[in-house]
Design a protein around this motif. Structure first.
Motif, PDB file in Angstrom:
ATOM      1  N   ARG A 195      -5.579  -5.267  14.423  1.00  0.00           N
ATOM      2  CA  ARG A 195      -5.135  -5.161  13.033  1.00  0.00           C
ATOM      3  C   ARG A 195      -6.350  -4.895  12.157  1.00  0.00           C
ATOM      4  N   GLN A 196      -6.278  -3.823  11.385  1.00  0.00           N
ATOM      5  CA  GLN A 196      -7.398  -3.402  10.560  1.00  0.00           C
ATOM      6  C   GLN A 196      -7.021  -3.467   9.084  1.00  0.00           C
ATOM      7  N   PRO A 197      -8.028  -3.463   8.160  1.00  0.00           N
ATOM      8  CA  PRO A 197      -7.729  -3.599   6.728  1.00  0.00           C
ATOM      9  C   PRO A 197      -6.810  -2.512   6.194  1.00  0.00           C
ATOM     10  N   ARG A 198      -6.850  -1.313   6.778  1.00  0.00           N
ATOM     11  CA  ARG A 198      -5.998  -0.220   6.292  1.00  0.00           C
ATOM     12  C   ARG A 198      -5.260   0.463   7.437  1.00  0.00           C
ATOM     13  N   ALA A 243       2.654  -3.758  15.528  1.00  0.00           N
ATOM     14  CA  ALA A 243       1.734  -2.849  14.842  1.00  0.00           C
ATOM     15  C   ALA A 243       2.346  -2.289  13.568  1.00  0.00           C
ATOM     16  N   LEU A 244       3.601  -1.815  13.657  1.00  0.00           N
ATOM     17  CA  LEU A 244       4.211  -1.212  12.470  1.00  0.00           C
ATOM     18  C   LEU A 244       4.488  -2.263  11.398  1.00  0.00           C
ATOM     19  N   SER A 245       4.782  -3.503  11.805  1.00  0.00           N
ATOM     20  CA  SER A 245       4.991  -4.567  10.822  1.00  0.00           C
ATOM     21  C   SER A 245       3.700  -4.845  10.056  1.00  0.00           C
ATOM     22  N   HIS A 246       2.571  -4.841  10.772  1.00  0.00           N
ATOM     23  CA  HIS A 246       1.278  -5.028  10.112  1.00  0.00           C
ATOM     24  C   HIS A 246       1.003  -3.897   9.136  1.00  0.00           C
ATOM     25  N   PHE A 247       1.330  -2.665   9.529  1.00  0.00           N
ATOM     26  CA  PHE A 247       1.085  -1.523   8.652  1.00  0.00           C
ATOM     27  C   PHE A 247       1.901  -1.648   7.369  1.00  0.00           C
ATOM     28  N   ARG A 248       3.166  -1.974   7.502  1.00  0.00           N
ATOM     29  CA  ARG A 248       4.020  -2.081   6.306  1.00  0.00           C
ATOM     30  C   ARG A 248       3.545  -3.220   5.408  1.00  0.00           C
TER      31      ARG A 248
END
Length: 370
Positions: free
Chosen positions: A184-187, A328-333
């Motif tokens: 998980r990254q800042p952006r 991953a997609l949950s983190h992005f959203r």
């Protein structure tokens, strides 16, 4: 809905050749893109400030563009520099211009505060400019929200079912592979996934020499998703058991998948992409085959994503539920929503600190709407 203060892909560079005036809606704003006579890319609001006629219906004159309704001429900064039959041009008369940068065959645009537009923030993907990596750039239009496409690209599990005969290879992929690591990254995020001792998927098998088509491979995918909607996929296929998971690259074939999602509206998306390989040499049929395979795969996704958008439009109260593969997609959203909220809060604070301008009664506009 949109994050404004970031760089978006507006076009491929080849879309602006031969003096083309390209009209493109970006984040629900009508934009005109063209290359000036000096070769610099220009992005202007695609609406004449006089009577609202789209500027892309006008003509380019050197570095400038002229509206062909009443002849107003605008320079690359958007300033009106000529009004036929009128000697004095009001200094504030003009249209909005947008910061643009041409890099690695892409036209990048900044839709937010121009003062914050730093070209150094444009994400770097060196394979796009490395002549060893070859591919065919392309564009698609989706009748769906861009985040649904981001969700799709963030999810390797769907390869097994949606792309069994194209990009995936078999339903086994969903059952026997798991993400090795989700960073998980800042952006955005980075996710890595391996599939060992498996048959090569159809798209890869098509470009293999005859003696290798039926040999099993060890397959690695590393996906990078970056805000606002930029996806890079590093794929590697190695002879099964060759030790590629330990760094041995002998006999491996690699690909680099570049995809850029730019919102057109809340329900439609511009999708720019290319699929690169570093081994074809002078055999451009490999690029052509890979390009066609990706189109087939994307159309399988497009069919489902556009149907998904219709379902969400029909029932705005419906809420999608997450499974383990959605990490991953949950983190992005979550990250995206946080950035949008911060941007909105900053805009609200600026408005609150700005004194309200006195109301001015508009003059009578005789004949308009008559």
């Amino acid at each position: 809905m949109f994050l404004k203060n970031c760089w978006y892909v507006a076009a491929w560079d080849h879309e602006l050749i031969d003096g083309r005036m390209l009209a493109r809606t970006l984040l629900e704003e009508a934009v005109l893109l063209y290359k000036s006579e000096s070769g610099k890319v220009v992005a202007l609001q695609d609406r004449c400030c006089h009577r609202g006629v789209p500027l892309h219906l006008g003509r380019r004159e050197g570095d400038c563009v002229r509206c062909m309704y009443h002849g107003l001429k605008f320079d690359p900064t958007g300033k009106c520099i000529q009004i036929p039959g009128q000697e004095v041009v009001p200094p504030k008369l003009g249209v909005r211009s947008y910061p643009v940068v041409e890099k690695d065959h892409l036209i990048w645009i900044w839709m937010g505060d121009p003062a914050k537009a730093d070209p150094a923030e444009i994400i770097d993907f060196p394979y796009l400019r490395d002549p060893q990596w070859k591919g065919i750039p392309d564009y698609m239009h989706y009748d769906a929200n861009w985040l649904l496409i981001v969700d799709n690209l963030s999810d390797f599990a769907h390869l097994a079912f949606v792309h069994t005969r194209t990009l995936g290879g078999s339903e086994e992929y969903a059952y026997v592979t798991k993400p090795v690591a989700i960073e998980r990254q800042p952006r955005g995020f980075r996710v890595e996934r391996w599939h060992m001792n498996a048959a090569p998927p159809p798209f890869h098998r098509k470009v293999l020499p005859a003696e290798e088509k039926d040999k099993p491979v060890d397959r690695r995918n590393i996906g990078h998703m970056h805000i606002p909607g930029i996806f890079f996929l590093e794929s590697m296929f190695s002879p099964a058991g060759s030790g590629s998971e330990n760094g041995n690259r002998e006999g491996s074939r690699e690909y680099r998948n570049c995809q850029f999602m730019t919102p057109e509206t809340r329900r439609t998306t511009h999708f720019f992409w290319t699929y690169l390989n570093n081994y074809e040499g002078d055999d451009h049929n490999i690029s052509r085959s890979l390009h066609q395979s990706l189109i087939e795969g994307f159309m399988e996704d497009k069919h489902l994503i556009e149907a998904q958008q219709k379902v969400l439009d029909a029932d705005p109260e419906f809420r999608m539920l997450a499974v383990a593969a959605d990490a991953a997609l949950s983190h992005f959203r979550w990250t995206f929503d946080k950035l949008v909220a911060a941007e909105r809060a900053e805009e609200a604070a600026k408005k609150a600190a700005t004194p309200a301008a006195p109301a001015i009664k508009p003059p009578h506009q005789a004949g308009i709407g008559a």
